[in-house]
Design a protein around this motif. Structure first.
Motif, PDB file in Angstrom:
ATOM      1  N   ASN A  49      53.520  42.523  68.373  1.00  0.00           N
ATOM      2  CA  ASN A  49      54.939  42.793  68.164  1.00  0.00           C
ATOM      3  C   ASN A  49      55.488  43.449  69.423  1.00  0.00           C
ATOM      4  OD1 ASN A  49      57.458  43.094  66.838  1.00  0.00           O
ATOM      5  ND2 ASN A  49      56.425  43.520  64.895  1.00  0.00           N
ATOM      6  N   TYR A  54      53.439  50.795  62.470  1.00  0.00           N
ATOM      7  CA  TYR A  54      52.209  50.011  62.354  1.00  0.00           C
ATOM      8  C   TYR A  54      51.046  50.917  62.763  1.00  0.00           C
ATOM      9  CZ  TYR A  54      55.233  45.876  62.225  1.00  0.00           C
ATOM     10  OH  TYR A  54      56.197  44.947  61.900  1.00  0.00           O
ATOM     11  N   SER A 106      53.245  45.151  75.059  1.00  0.00           N
ATOM     12  CA  SER A 106      53.753  45.347  73.696  1.00  0.00           C
ATOM     13  C   SER A 106      54.960  46.276  73.633  1.00  0.00           C
ATOM     14  CB  SER A 106      52.641  45.933  72.807  1.00  0.00           C
ATOM     15  OG  SER A 106      51.475  45.149  72.852  1.00  0.00           O
ATOM     16  N   ARG A 114      60.548  50.260  65.873  1.00  0.00           N
ATOM     17  CA  ARG A 114      59.171  49.827  65.605  1.00  0.00           C
ATOM     18  C   ARG A 114      58.208  50.703  66.397  1.00  0.00           C
ATOM     19  NH1 ARG A 114      62.014  45.283  66.135  1.00  0.00           N
ATOM     20  NH2 ARG A 114      61.392  45.052  68.317  1.00  0.00           N
TER      21      ARG A 114
END
Length: 275
Positions: A209, A136, A238, A105
């Motif tokens: 996240n 993201y 994060s 991620r």
């Protein structure tokens, strides 16, 4: 006859920033005052507002003008594979280590019109990691996000982007990643499939996240020291242990409250979380 240049006082800048926070929830109060005043003044002069009162009224009551205002005062200077040595370090050092994870991620904060997001997507594809990654890409400005999500950039930029790509260690023909569409280059849908573009305000929004890699390059330079530290704490919250944080060439973790938790990768503005 002397024509006076339009002026806006520091007090009027404070009033506008308070309006933005109250009416729209956009918090620019921690941004560098000199920088934001310069951009507000440029727009004020460009649009030939009759008075500060008229200028303020339009921002508060005309949603289309408000969008223009935000677009003008946020900085959207970017290019694909900007600072090729940085992207080569991502390719050779950072992403291969993250490649051992079952899923990757990545948060790209302040993604602007998306050039950096597509650059990362290309490297992930070439390292055979795209299928197990999610990027993201966030920005304060919904207008630039709309452009980013289209994946279309000026053909006139492709020569420069191709040179950057090769210097960053690219292994394919750069033109294989897009199709020419008149004056635009449309990037392949596969690259876009792992990109999530969404609005996020670094000043007021929270962590959403846990990431293995966070990139925020050339954004913090527009914030004052207190806001820089606040945003760095957000990134620390994060980022999972042994994750990586990448900043811009003029930005640093040195003297920040989170610096004891990180070890810098030599030669680049990339730190690894060690605590």
């Amino acid at each position: 006859m002397n024509l006076e240049l339009p002026t806006i006082t520091d007090g009027q800048v404070e009033i506008l920033l308070a309006d933005l926070l109250e009416h729209y929830g956009y918090d620019f109060t921690g941004y560098s005052k000199a920088s934001i005043k310069r951009r507000i003044l440029r727009l004020y002069s460009l649009d030939k507002a009759l008075s500060f009162a008229e200028f303020r009224y339009r921002i508060n009551n005309d949603t289309f003008y408000f969008k223009r205002f935000v677009e003008q005062i946020t900085v959207n200077v970017t290019e694909m594979f900007r600072d090729p040595v940085f992207f080569k370090t991502l390719r050779d050092v950072v992403l291969p280590k993250l490649g051992t994870y079952p899923f990757i991620r990545i948060w790209l904060a302040g993604c602007s019109t998306g050039e950096e997001a597509y650059s990362i997507s290309i490297i992930l594809k070439e390292l055979n990691l795209l299928h197990k990654s999610l990027v993201y890409a966030t920005d304060l400005n919904p207008i630039v996000l709309e452009k980013a999500s289209q994946g279309m950039f000026a053909m006139s930029q492709m020569k420069q982007y191709s040179e950057n790509y090769i210097l960053s260690g690219g292994i394919n023909d750069f033109s294989s990643y897009y199709t020419a569409n008149y004056s635009l280059a449309k990037f392949n849908d596969e690259l876009k499939s792992k990109l999530i573009f969404s609005t996020h305000n670094l000043v007021s929004d929270h962590s959403f996240n846990e990431f293995q890699l966070i990139l925020c390059r050339n954004v913090l330079i527009y914030f004052d020291r207190d806001l820089q530290h606040k945003v760095l704490r957000l990134f620390d919250d994060s980022l999972e242990g042994l994750g990586y944080l990448a900043l811009g060439t003029k930005e640093t973790l040195d003297f920040s409250p989170i610096s004891p938790n990180y070890k810098r990768i030599p030669a680049e503005k990339i730190w690894r979380k060690v605590i």
